[in-house]
Design a protein around this motif. Structure first.
Motif, PDB file in Angstrom:
ATOM      1  N   ASP A  46       0.834  -1.193   0.000  1.00  0.00           N
ATOM      2  CA  ASP A  46       0.000   0.000   0.000  1.00  0.00           C
ATOM      3  C   ASP A  46       0.874   1.251   0.000  1.00  0.00           C
ATOM      4  OD1 ASP A  46      -2.175  -1.660   0.133  1.00  0.00           O
ATOM      5  OD2 ASP A  46      -2.546  -1.341   2.263  1.00  0.00           O
ATOM      6  N   HIS A  69      -4.865   1.696  -0.634  1.00  0.00           N
ATOM      7  CA  HIS A  69      -4.825   0.343  -1.188  1.00  0.00           C
ATOM      8  C   HIS A  69      -5.501   0.401  -2.552  1.00  0.00           C
ATOM      9  CE1 HIS A  69      -4.792  -4.011  -1.323  1.00  0.00           C
ATOM     10  NE2 HIS A  69      -6.037  -3.950  -1.744  1.00  0.00           N
ATOM     11  N   ASN A  71      -6.806  -1.535  -5.976  1.00  0.00           N
ATOM     12  CA  ASN A  71      -7.154  -2.812  -6.596  1.00  0.00           C
ATOM     13  C   ASN A  71      -8.246  -2.589  -7.637  1.00  0.00           C
ATOM     14  OD1 ASN A  71      -9.764  -3.018  -5.402  1.00  0.00           O
ATOM     15  ND2 ASN A  71      -8.865  -3.854  -3.539  1.00  0.00           N
ATOM     16  N   ASN A  75     -10.036   1.970  -5.324  1.00  0.00           N
ATOM     17  CA  ASN A  75      -9.052   2.351  -4.310  1.00  0.00           C
ATOM     18  C   ASN A  75      -9.735   2.575  -2.968  1.00  0.00           C
ATOM     19  OD1 ASN A  75      -7.232   2.365  -6.424  1.00  0.00           O
ATOM     20  ND2 ASN A  75      -7.369   4.567  -6.718  1.00  0.00           N
ATOM     21  N   PRO A  81      -4.534  -0.069   7.841  1.00  0.00           N
ATOM     22  CA  PRO A  81      -5.095  -1.160   7.040  1.00  0.00           C
ATOM     23  C   PRO A  81      -4.939  -2.549   7.659  1.00  0.00           C
ATOM     24  CG  PRO A  81      -2.981  -0.551   6.160  1.00  0.00           C
ATOM     25  CD  PRO A  81      -3.242   0.371   7.321  1.00  0.00           C
TER      26      PRO A  81
END
Length: 144
Positions: A46, A69, A71, A75, A81
């Protein structure tokens, strides 16, 4: 008092450690340290986006860790996290907390928007009763 927000790079996080060391009893809070943020960024992949605020003299008034993060689902910005941690605002002694929280949380919301985050999560410190400040300054859509 007005504060100026700034995003600290991984190389600048030692300033947060200095602030931690100025606060008696804060040392056990490893979730706020430079080494913790670097470790999470390296382990999870991250992006660390620590948001800090300076007072008019340039002194660090407080900070909040933030991680992006990325993906395919979208986001996500999180103040920490991982499960069972905390990573909300860490204020300096003798700061104007209303102004500091407003400055930092506005900057976090702007960062989440700029990064096109579909969600943003702030995991506040469980021993600091600042829920009202978070609600007023961050204006969450959903609150646990």
């Amino acid at each position: 008092m007005k504060y100026a927000p700034v995003e600290l790079s991984l190389d600048e996080l030692d300033r947060c450690d200095e602030l931690l060391n100025e606060r008696p009893g804060a040392q056990p809070f490893m979730h706020y340290t430079q080494s913790w943020s670097r470790g999470l960024a390296e382990t999870l992949g991250d992006e660390c986006a620590c948001i800090a605020a300076h007072d008019s003299s340039g002194a660090l008034a407080g900070f909040m860790p933030a991680f992006i993060h990325r993906n395919d689902a979208g986001n996500h910005l999180s103040s920490l996290p991982i499960h069972n941690g905390f990573g909300g605002v860490f204020p300096a002694r003798d700061c104007d907390e209303d102004s500091l929280y407003g400055t930092l949380l506005d900057a976090v919301a702007e960062k989440a928007s700029a990064e096109k985050c579909v969600s943003a999560t702030i995991v506040a410190h469980p021993l600091a009763d600042r829920v009202e400040l978070y609600q007023r300054c961050f204006k969450p859509d959903f609150l646990f």
